[in-house]
Design a protein around this motif. Sequence first.
Motif, short mmCIF file in Angstrom:
data_model
loop_
_atom_site.label_atom_id
_atom_site.label_comp_id
_atom_site.label_asym_id
_atom_site.label_seq_id
_atom_site.Cartn_x
_atom_site.Cartn_y
_atom_site.Cartn_z
N ASN A 1 0.83 -1.20 0.00
CA ASN A 1 0.00 0.00 0.00
C ASN A 1 0.87 1.25 0.00
O ASN A 1 0.58 2.23 -0.70
CB ASN A 1 -0.92 -0.01 1.21
N GLU A 2 1.95 1.22 0.78
CA GLU A 2 2.85 2.37 0.79
C GLU A 2 3.54 2.52 -0.55
O GLU A 2 3.69 3.64 -1.07
CB GLU A 2 3.88 2.25 1.92
N LEU A 3 3.96 1.41 -1.14
CA LEU A 3 4.59 1.49 -2.46
C LEU A 3 3.61 2.04 -3.50
O LEU A 3 3.98 2.85 -4.36
CB LEU A 3 5.09 0.10 -2.88
N GLN A 4 2.37 1.61 -3.42
CA GLN A 4 1.33 2.13 -4.32
C GLN A 4 1.24 3.65 -4.21
O GLN A 4 1.18 4.35 -5.24
CB GLN A 4 0.00 1.49 -3.96
N GLN A 5 1.24 4.16 -2.99
CA GLN A 5 1.15 5.60 -2.80
C GLN A 5 2.37 6.32 -3.37
O GLN A 5 2.25 7.37 -4.00
CB GLN A 5 0.99 5.91 -1.32
N GLN A 6 3.55 5.74 -3.16
CA GLN A 6 4.77 6.36 -3.67
C GLN A 6 4.78 6.39 -5.19
O GLN A 6 5.19 7.39 -5.81
CB GLN A 6 5.99 5.60 -3.15
#
Length: 221
Positions: free
Chosen positions: A96-101
């Motif tokens: 999820n964090e990678l998606q946001q980045q």
Amino acid sequence: MTPNDAHDAFWDNAQLVTLIDGLVERGWYVGEGFLDPGLCQGLRDDMERLHQRQALQEAAIGRGDERTLRRDIRGDAIHWLDRESLAQRRYLALMNELQQQINVALYAGLFEFEAHFALYPPGAFYRKHYDSFRGRANRVISTVLYLNPEWPADGGGEMVLYDAQETDREVARVQPQAGTFACFLSDRIPHEVLPTRQPRGSIAGWFRRNASLGGVIDPAR
């Protein structure tokens, strides 16, 4: 799970920049030691428990009514991540964090991540294919995390990535070593899994956009 829990196993900024640059410049990225070994072991333990419970299902090809089992094309068994363990929750939080980045850097419009365990028994493979098709793509970026500690050089089971334009030209051959993380554009990078000589575990995932095809909103995965 707190934000600090996620960052205990998160990549550093240099890895993130290299990943995004790889997607932009050539459509793919491969990083060794991308995720924490403890998290990889926890995910592997989950997969082994599912295997012992006979909860892994033979993987099919195609979508919807066209789904069919084809051992001559694909030989893995799968189980979708369902957040039932801490390891799965940690991994999904990281994605999820990678998606946001990626969304911030590329304005990619990614809205969801889906993933499953994939266990290849000895002799299994997955023939060359795309994960999505241009003009019909709600899967945008494919990911693979490998879960196999101390993978031998002669173990087979490598994932081969091919060039987006010269689709017969190999551009990377990825050893399925625990902690190695690969991602690539789902509709542009053809790839295959070579026959493995021993059990081979991974997590295959996809960052998706919301889409509609033929009047059907966000069609079946």
